[in-house]
Design an enzyme around this catalytic site. Structure first.
Site, short mmCIF file in Angstrom:
data_model
loop_
_atom_site.label_atom_id
_atom_site.label_comp_id
_atom_site.label_asym_id
_atom_site.label_seq_id
_atom_site.Cartn_x
_atom_site.Cartn_y
_atom_site.Cartn_z
N LYS A 36 42.53 39.97 47.33
CA LYS A 36 43.56 40.08 48.39
C LYS A 36 43.24 41.13 49.46
CE LYS A 36 46.79 39.93 45.76
NZ LYS A 36 46.24 40.16 44.39
N ARG A 90 42.85 17.88 49.15
CA ARG A 90 41.63 17.72 50.12
C ARG A 90 42.58 17.16 51.86
NH1 ARG A 90 36.94 15.12 46.89
NH2 ARG A 90 36.04 16.39 49.02
N ASP A 93 48.98 45.33 48.42
CA ASP A 93 49.53 45.94 47.79
C ASP A 93 51.36 45.14 46.58
OD1 ASP A 93 48.82 46.87 44.95
OD2 ASP A 93 49.82 48.47 44.95
N HIS A 112 54.23 41.51 44.73
CA HIS A 112 52.87 42.36 45.30
C HIS A 112 52.19 41.52 45.97
CE1 HIS A 112 49.10 44.00 43.36
NE2 HIS A 112 48.54 42.38 42.90
#
Length: 311
Positions: free
Chosen positions: A159, A243, A177, A138
């Site tokens: 998305k 980071r 999808d 997915h």
């Protein structure tokens, strides 16, 4: 499990069917091809009957030297009820004994005008692609600067909207999808869209749009090798996100590992730009330029210089 039949081969390579028509729907379950040279000599102890058998000029030249009884015996053993098909190269004429044995057991006999080497290469590549392990994920697959980026995340995280923004920036959509992923070989994953969803993108509140119709043929691709996974997740204040980018997370699909980057989502973040830069940075790393590593080395040098000054 994926299967291919002699009927598929006839359609794909425009082969000529010479005999055994009733067996054209027998499943071909392996991409390995056998050239039955040693079997022509009479040794069938380890005969790989479930493979496609490829007969070229060398095998037939030896076969013609056999006696009539040996010819009939060899072809009878060659054509088993497990054999998915026999292919003749170079437009060679099939021996009568082969046609008779093939009709008796329903083994399709095909003919090609290609040389044996060309035929072996093309058929093997085709079978490896069709019989490769496949799974569905997915997510969204986009080609960004030549890098196949798989965008994953929970439902409603953004998305498809991010993919639409990337397409508007000139990148190409592969699948939305649901992404069908095949393992072409040990370190290669290739993503395809399901036929039903090809070129389509679902945007909540807008509905389903056809990307190729709206943005042109250059905005889509039929398949793409997957190199990078971007996982979108809602921003968690309690979670410490990377980071610097020194630690590289991996994601495993079948036997192949690909780089995975987790990107937190919150209002105001331009995800399309972040993912675009992530793809460019990934490409630079493969070329040997690692900004995070370079910063770490500079920081280490500054710390070491400071310690020497204090002494």
């Amino acid at each position: 499990m994926a299967t291919v039949t002699a009927s598929d081969m006839l359609e794909r390579f425009q082969f000529e069917l010479l005999a055994g028509e009733e067996g054209i729907y027998r499943p071909i379950t392996t991409s390995d091809i056998s050239r039955p040279g040693i079997e022509m000599a009479g040794f069938f102890t380890y005969y790989p009957a479930r493979r496609l058998q490829l007969i070229g000029r060398t095998e037939l030249s030896f076969y013609k030297q056999l006696s009539d009884q040996e010819k009939e015996e060899r072809m009878t053993k060659l054509c088993t009820y497990d054999t998915p098909g026999i292919i003749l190269s170079r437009g060679l004429e099939p021996p009568e004994e082969l046609v008779k044995a093939a009709e008796a057991t329903g083994v399709p006999v095909l003919r090609s005008t290609l040389t044996t080497t060309q035929l072996s290469s093309r058929v093997t590549n085709f079978l490896e692609g069709e019989l490769a392990p496949v799974t569905a994920v997915h997510g969204v697959l986009v080609d960004i600067y030549g890098i196949g980026v798989l965008i994953t995340g929970g439902s409603g995280v953004g998305k498809s909207e991010t993919a639409l923004d990337l397409v508007r920036r000139g990148h190409r959509l592969v699948a939305d999808d649901s992404v069908e992923i095949r393992q072409q070989n040990e370190d290669t994953l290739v993503g395809h869209p399901p036929p039903l969803l090809q070129h389509l993108l679902e945007i909540r509140g807008l509905g389903i749009i056809n990307v190729m119709t709206l943005f042109g043929a250059g905005a889509v691709r039929p398949f793409k090798r997957i190199s990078l996974c971007i996982d979108l997740e809602l921003w968690d204040q309690k979670k410490a996100y990377d980071r610097l980018g020194l630690e590289e997370e991996k994601m495993k699909i079948f036997d192949t590992e690909i780089t995975k980057i987790t990107v937190p989502v919150r209002p105001g973040r331009n995800l399309a730009v972040i993912i675009e830069v992530a793809a460019m940075n990934f490409r630079l790393k493969r070329l040997g330029f690692n900004a995070a590593q370079e910063f770490s080395e500079r920081l280490t040098e500054v710390i070491e210089e400071g310690e020497q000054t204090n002494y």
